[in-house]
Design a protein around this motif. Structure first.
Motif, mmCIF file in Angstrom:
data_model
loop_
_atom_site.group_PDB
_atom_site.id
_atom_site.type_symbol
_atom_site.label_atom_id
_atom_site.label_comp_id
_atom_site.label_asym_id
_atom_site.label_seq_id
_atom_site.Cartn_x
_atom_site.Cartn_y
_atom_site.Cartn_z
ATOM 1 N N GLU A 18 -7.991 0.230 -17.046
ATOM 2 C CA GLU A 18 -7.909 0.834 -15.723
ATOM 3 C C GLU A 18 -8.606 -0.103 -14.752
ATOM 4 O OE1 GLU A 18 -8.587 5.095 -15.316
ATOM 5 O OE2 GLU A 18 -8.774 5.247 -17.493
ATOM 6 N N ALA A 19 -7.904 -0.459 -13.683
ATOM 7 C CA ALA A 19 -8.439 -1.398 -12.703
ATOM 8 C C ALA A 19 -8.205 -0.876 -11.299
ATOM 9 C CB ALA A 19 -7.783 -2.768 -12.874
ATOM 10 N N ARG A 20 -9.185 -1.040 -10.426
ATOM 11 C CA ARG A 20 -9.083 -0.500 -9.079
ATOM 12 C C ARG A 20 -8.830 -1.603 -8.062
ATOM 13 N NH1 ARG A 20 -12.952 2.158 -5.483
ATOM 14 N NH2 ARG A 20 -14.640 1.457 -6.824
ATOM 15 N N ARG A 21 -8.014 -1.284 -7.080
ATOM 16 C CA ARG A 21 -7.693 -2.256 -6.026
ATOM 17 C C ARG A 21 -8.910 -2.481 -5.123
ATOM 18 N NH1 ARG A 21 -5.978 -2.612 -0.707
ATOM 19 N NH2 ARG A 21 -4.232 -4.009 -0.275
ATOM 20 N N ALA A 72 -6.031 -11.639 -9.633
ATOM 21 C CA ALA A 72 -5.063 -10.919 -8.804
ATOM 22 C C ALA A 72 -5.732 -10.024 -7.764
ATOM 23 C CB ALA A 72 -4.152 -10.077 -9.690
ATOM 24 N N GLY A 73 -7.063 -9.962 -7.783
ATOM 25 C CA GLY A 73 -7.789 -9.214 -6.759
ATOM 26 C C GLY A 73 -8.298 -7.853 -7.174
ATOM 27 N N PHE A 74 -8.204 -7.511 -8.468
ATOM 28 C CA PHE A 74 -8.688 -6.206 -8.916
ATOM 29 C C PHE A 74 -10.195 -6.226 -9.143
ATOM 30 C CE2 PHE A 74 -4.202 -5.546 -9.872
ATOM 31 C CZ PHE A 74 -4.036 -4.212 -9.502
ATOM 32 N N ARG A 75 -10.772 -5.021 -9.083
ATOM 33 C CA ARG A 75 -12.209 -4.853 -9.319
ATOM 34 C C ARG A 75 -12.410 -3.591 -10.146
ATOM 35 N NH1 ARG A 75 -14.064 -1.195 -5.215
ATOM 36 N NH2 ARG A 75 -12.376 -0.691 -3.744
ATOM 37 N N ASP A 76 -13.651 -3.303 -10.504
ATOM 38 C CA ASP A 76 -13.977 -2.108 -11.297
ATOM 39 C C ASP A 76 -13.019 -1.968 -12.472
ATOM 40 O OD1 ASP A 76 -15.968 -1.624 -9.479
ATOM 41 O OD2 ASP A 76 -14.861 -0.090 -8.374
ATOM 42 N N ILE A 77 -13.014 -2.980 -13.326
ATOM 43 C CA ILE A 77 -12.062 -3.045 -14.443
ATOM 44 C C ILE A 77 -12.708 -2.454 -15.690
ATOM 45 C CG2 ILE A 77 -10.694 -4.592 -15.898
ATOM 46 C CD1 ILE A 77 -10.849 -6.588 -13.457
ATOM 47 N N ALA A 78 -12.090 -1.438 -16.263
ATOM 48 C CA ALA A 78 -12.576 -0.816 -17.499
ATOM 49 C C ALA A 78 -11.570 -1.092 -18.607
ATOM 50 C CB ALA A 78 -12.760 0.683 -17.308
ATOM 51 N N ILE A 79 -12.056 -1.611 -19.729
ATOM 52 C CA ILE A 79 -11.186 -1.975 -20.848
ATOM 53 C C ILE A 79 -11.735 -1.330 -22.112
ATOM 54 C CG2 ILE A 79 -10.223 -3.877 -22.207
ATOM 55 C CD1 ILE A 79 -10.602 -5.695 -19.798
ATOM 56 N N GLU A 80 -10.873 -0.630 -22.851
ATOM 57 C CA GLU A 80 -11.320 -0.017 -24.097
ATOM 58 C C GLU A 80 -10.262 -0.170 -25.184
ATOM 59 O OE1 GLU A 80 -10.583 4.547 -24.388
ATOM 60 O OE2 GLU A 80 -11.349 4.191 -22.349
ATOM 61 N N ALA A 92 0.814 -1.228 0.000
ATOM 62 C CA ALA A 92 0.000 0.000 0.000
ATOM 63 C C ALA A 92 0.844 1.273 0.000
ATOM 64 C CB ALA A 92 -0.960 -0.009 1.191
ATOM 65 N N GLU A 93 1.847 1.336 -0.883
ATOM 66 C CA GLU A 93 2.726 2.516 -0.967
ATOM 67 C C GLU A 93 2.260 3.559 -1.973
ATOM 68 O OE1 GLU A 93 6.926 2.704 -1.207
ATOM 69 O OE2 GLU A 93 7.210 0.789 -0.171
ATOM 70 N N PHE A 94 1.500 3.137 -3.005
ATOM 71 C CA PHE A 94 1.271 4.028 -4.147
ATOM 72 C C PHE A 94 -0.218 4.248 -4.409
ATOM 73 C CE2 PHE A 94 5.346 1.924 -4.762
ATOM 74 C CZ PHE A 94 6.183 3.013 -4.992
ATOM 75 N N ASP A 95 -0.536 5.475 -4.836
ATOM 76 C CA ASP A 95 -1.910 5.804 -5.230
ATOM 77 C C ASP A 95 -2.239 5.223 -6.602
ATOM 78 O OD1 ASP A 95 -2.519 7.563 -2.972
ATOM 79 O OD2 ASP A 95 -1.073 8.930 -3.886
ATOM 80 N N VAL A 96 -1.260 5.271 -7.504
ATOM 81 C CA VAL A 96 -1.451 4.809 -8.883
ATOM 82 C C VAL A 96 -0.208 4.039 -9.309
ATOM 83 C CG1 VAL A 96 -1.691 5.518 -11.314
ATOM 84 C CG2 VAL A 96 -2.970 6.732 -9.533
ATOM 85 N N PRO A 112 -5.457 1.202 -0.768
ATOM 86 C CA PRO A 112 -6.883 0.891 -0.971
ATOM 87 C C PRO A 112 -7.517 1.904 -1.917
ATOM 88 C CG PRO A 112 -6.306 0.672 1.337
ATOM 89 C CD PRO A 112 -5.091 1.259 0.658
ATOM 90 N N ASP A 113 -8.272 1.399 -2.870
ATOM 91 C CA ASP A 113 -8.908 2.206 -3.923
ATOM 92 C C ASP A 113 -7.898 2.786 -4.914
ATOM 93 O OD1 ASP A 113 -11.577 1.850 -3.142
ATOM 94 O OD2 ASP A 113 -11.372 3.412 -1.611
ATOM 95 N N GLY A 114 -6.646 2.352 -4.837
ATOM 96 C CA GLY A 114 -5.660 2.777 -5.827
ATOM 97 C C GLY A 114 -5.962 2.191 -7.192
#
Length: 270
Positions: free
Chosen positions: A267-270, A193-201, A106-110, A136-138
């Motif tokens: 773009e994928a959110r933790r 890998a545990g990601f959610r809210d995945i947007a693919i374009e 949990a070191e980075f925002d992005v 969290p929410d990164g």
């Protein structure tokens, strides 16, 4: 993946940065930069930074107070990137393996990555590492190339080289840069890998090279495709480059060599 697919050494980093970055990478770097800036990160990690195409674009879009760590597995590539931005004290350059990131939880925002995940032998493991170092929410912002048929110049170059080496055609472009374009698989790997809210374009652009010779040099000598050509016959590197240039001139004319390129942006959110 071949053992030579991740080898960016010798003259490759310099040619990559001089020829290939403006030809196909810069336009997507600007897109990644916009997406990263929209998240207003205070701490940012870039993996597979290469020669710094994204690093330069993102740094230009972010304020002075940002902590930015740029990493790559290949130190020769990172050395070029660091030299290009040696006066930006916001950026820390670090050699690192994307599948074993040397950072705490949990070191980075992005976390961002341009055209790098295709080179990871175990993408779920790499994504899990990204997920681990994100707050969290990164957000993880990255892109991959679409299938080679949607990337005109690379496709034409691959066909031309197949004629020079019909018994063992170089497959680097198909196998690795353009080998990870299945959106369902990308989504599945991220979810594992545990990601959610995945947007693919899908994002189509136009590649720009001042000439067919420029484009041929970029692909044949500024990427690990060079390693494949030299493994077949080191004496034929220039002949292979000339053959690709001739094929590109036949398709694009004697002036600028432009063609459709297409990538998938995630773009994928933790």
């Amino acid at each position: 993946m071949s053992s030579t697919d991740k080898v960016f050494a010798g003259s490759i980093p310099k040619l990559y940065d001089e020829y290939l970055v403006p030809m196909i990478f810069s336009v997507y770097a600007e897109d990644i930069a916009r997406r990263v800036a929209a998240r207003s990160p205070s701490t940012l990690l870039e993996i597979a930074a290469g020669t710094g195409a994204v690093t330069r674009a993102v740094a230009a879009a972010l304020p002075r107070g940002v902590r930015y760590v740029a990493t790559d597995l290949n130190e020769p590539m990172l050395a070029v990137a660091a030299q290009r931005q040696k006066d930006d004290d916001r950026i820390t350059w670090r050699q690192a393996d994307g599948m074993a990131l040397p950072f705490g939880d949990a070191e980075f925002d992005v976390v961002c990555c341009q055209f790098g995940v295709m080179f990871f032998p175990d993408r779920v493991k790499a994504y899990s590492e990204v997920q681990r170092v994100l707050k969290p929410d990164g957000t993880f912002v990255f892109n991959v190339w679409d299938r080679i048929e949607n990337n005109v110049v690379a496709h034409e170059a691959t066909i031309a080289l197949g004629k020079m080496f019909p018994d063992d055609p170089p497959r680097f472009m198909i196998r690795t840069p353009h080998g990870y374009h299945d959106k369902a698989l990308i989504r599945s790997d991220l979810e594992r890998a545990g990601f959610r809210d995945i947007a693919i374009e899908t994002r189509a652009e136009i590649s720009h090279a001042p000439s067919a010779d420029h484009a041929a040099t970029a692909l044949c000598q500024g990427t690990p495709l060079r390693n494949e050509i030299e493994a077949r016959d080191a004496s034929k590197l220039q002949a292979a480059t000339d053959l690709v240039a001739e094929a590109l001139r036949a398709s694009h004319g004697s002036g600028a060599c432009d063609g459709k390129i297409q990538a998938i942006v995630i773009e994928a959110r933790r």
